[in-house]
Enzyme design. Structure first.
Site, PDB file in Angstrom:
ATOM      1  N   GLY A   1      17.893  47.682 104.185  1.00  0.00           N
ATOM      2  CA  GLY A   1      18.558  48.433 102.813  1.00  0.00           C
ATOM      3  C   GLY A   1      19.906  48.049 102.638  1.00  0.00           C
TER       4      GLY A   1
ATOM      5  N   GLY B   1      23.259  47.506 103.388  1.00  0.00           N
ATOM      6  CA  GLY B   1      24.010  47.436 104.943  1.00  0.00           C
ATOM      7  C   GLY B   1      25.258  47.996 104.787  1.00  0.00           C
TER       8      GLY B   1
ATOM      9  N   THR C   1      14.002  41.854 103.402  1.00  0.00           N
ATOM     10  CA  THR C   1      14.596  41.756 104.869  1.00  0.00           C
ATOM     11  C   THR C   1      13.301  42.179 105.864  1.00  0.00           C
ATOM     12  OG1 THR C   1      16.867  42.261 104.404  1.00  0.00           O
ATOM     13  CG2 THR C   1      16.058  42.975 106.660  1.00  0.00           C
TER      14      THR C   1
ATOM     15  N   GLY D   1      26.240  41.718 106.573  1.00  0.00           N
ATOM     16  CA  GLY D   1      25.683  42.998 106.524  1.00  0.00           C
ATOM     17  C   GLY D   1      25.204  43.618 107.802  1.00  0.00           C
TER      18      GLY D   1
HETATM   19  N1  ASP Z   1      20.469  45.269 105.245  1.00  0.00           N
HETATM   20  C1  ASP Z   1      20.458  44.034 104.674  1.00  0.00           C
HETATM   21  C2  ASP Z   1      21.902  43.882 104.329  1.00  0.00           C
HETATM   22  O1  ASP Z   1      22.470  44.517 103.861  1.00  0.00           O
HETATM   23  C3  ASP Z   1      19.496  44.001 103.214  1.00  0.00           C
HETATM   24  C4  ASP Z   1      18.228  44.503 103.311  1.00  0.00           C
HETATM   25  O2  ASP Z   1      17.765  45.048 104.267  1.00  0.00           O
HETATM   26  O3  ASP Z   1      17.632  44.562 102.332  1.00  0.00           O
HETATM   27  O4  ASP Z   1      22.066  42.442 104.534  1.00  0.00           O
END
Ligand code: ASP
Length: 311
Positions: free
Chosen positions: A226, A228, A175, A205
């Protein structure tokens, strides 16, 4: 007095990238931060700088955003992105403005559409087909949904299907996000993602949820990455920016990721820039890469410390 600008970008938190991709990711983050920096050193707005940096990362298939987004369990791309900026006009503070999109599959650069939602609609968050109709209206490039599937993303999806008997979504490192301070004192943040690999269709997310995956007020700006669900549960970015009233950017980042680990048991990372141009960046996942820019240091690539390290 002109304030020295500052910009920080991240390329996701999660397992360390495979060795063969590390040089490409480093180069991608550095070129993204340089694109934004060029705008800031010429007196441009924090909002324009973070958009330029995020667009560069969305276009890079090594990152889980735009072209390169990870796939849903049934093999599609569904992206979320959002942007926010403070508005100091003639010394007067107006409320921050924000815009976001969720579940878009055909927009080449979702962060551009998020900005259009902020600037041209009375809404904060628009999803799916309605968002894509807006893209057409504001001449933001749309492509066939299959054209958003990068070969690397398809391979990772196939590997996930082969490996997991009970298919669970995986936070797929990559991300992207950015936070900046410009020399007028305005702050902005943006986040863009394909979400988590193997997610159910329609899952949304944290990335485009104001206060969770992104936030800015006159004290600072933040972008998260991370798992979400945990980031939303702890309203990570808003809580971190509010903590800047009594803590440094690095102190706030560390406190909030520790809190998230203790309360939600999730893995995540956050970047923050405060109103003096101080940075905060920390994670509790396998790794998190960032790049920073200030006029004093130029562009730097770094691995963010984990909450357990002594930084
Ligand atoms: N935070 C993002 C989500 O949950 C994924 C990520 O940041 O890796 O969609």
């Amino acid at each position: 007095m002109r304030i020295p600008p500052a910009l920080i970008v991240h390329g996701g938190a999660g397992a360390r990238a495979p060795a063969g991709e590390r040089a490409g990711r480093r180069h991608g983050l550095l070129s993204a931060v340089r694109r934004g920096a060029e705008i800031l050193v010429n007196g441009g707005a924090a909002l324009d700088a973070i958009i330029a940096a995020v667009v560069a990362l969305e276009d890079n298939p090594l990152f889980n955003a735009g072209f390169g987004s990870c796939l849903t369990l049934d093999g599609r791309v569904e992206m979320d992105a959002a942007v926010t900026a403070t508005r100091l006009e003639a010394g007067e503070k107006l409320p921050s403005q924000s815009g976001g999109v969720v579940m878009v599959s055909r927009v080449r650069n979702p962060i551009l559409l998020a900005r259009a939602v902020m600037e041209h609609t009375p809404h904060l968050l628009i999803g799916g087909i309605g968002a894509e109709q807006l893209a057409r209206q504001y001449r933001i490039p749309l492509v066939r949904s299959e054209a958003m599937i990068a070969p690397r993303a398809r391979e990772r999806w196939q590997a996930m299907l082969a490996k997991h008997e009970r298919k669970r979504p995986i936070a797929d490192h990559g991300t992207v996000g950015a936070a900046a301070l410009d020399n007028h004192g305005n702050l902005a943040a943006g986040t863009s993602t394909g979400g988590v690999l193997g997610k159910l269709r329609g899952r949304i997310g944290d990335s485009a949820i104001l206060g969770a995956g992104f936030y800015a007020d006159e004290h600072g700006a933040a972008s998260a990455t991370g798992q979400g669900e945990g980031i939303m549960q702890t309203a990570l970015c808003r809580t971190a920016v509010e903590a800047l009233r009594s803590d440094s950017a690095q102190g706030a980042a560390k406190t909030l990721i520790t809190h998230l680990q203790q309360t939600a048991g999730s893995q995540a990372g956050i970047i923050i820039v405060d109103r003096q141009g101080g940075f905060g960046f920390v994670h509790n996942a396998g790794a998190m890469e960032i790049a920073t820019f200030t006029p004093e240091t130029g562009a730097l690539h770094r691995f963010a410390p984990s909450i357990d390290s002594r930084h």
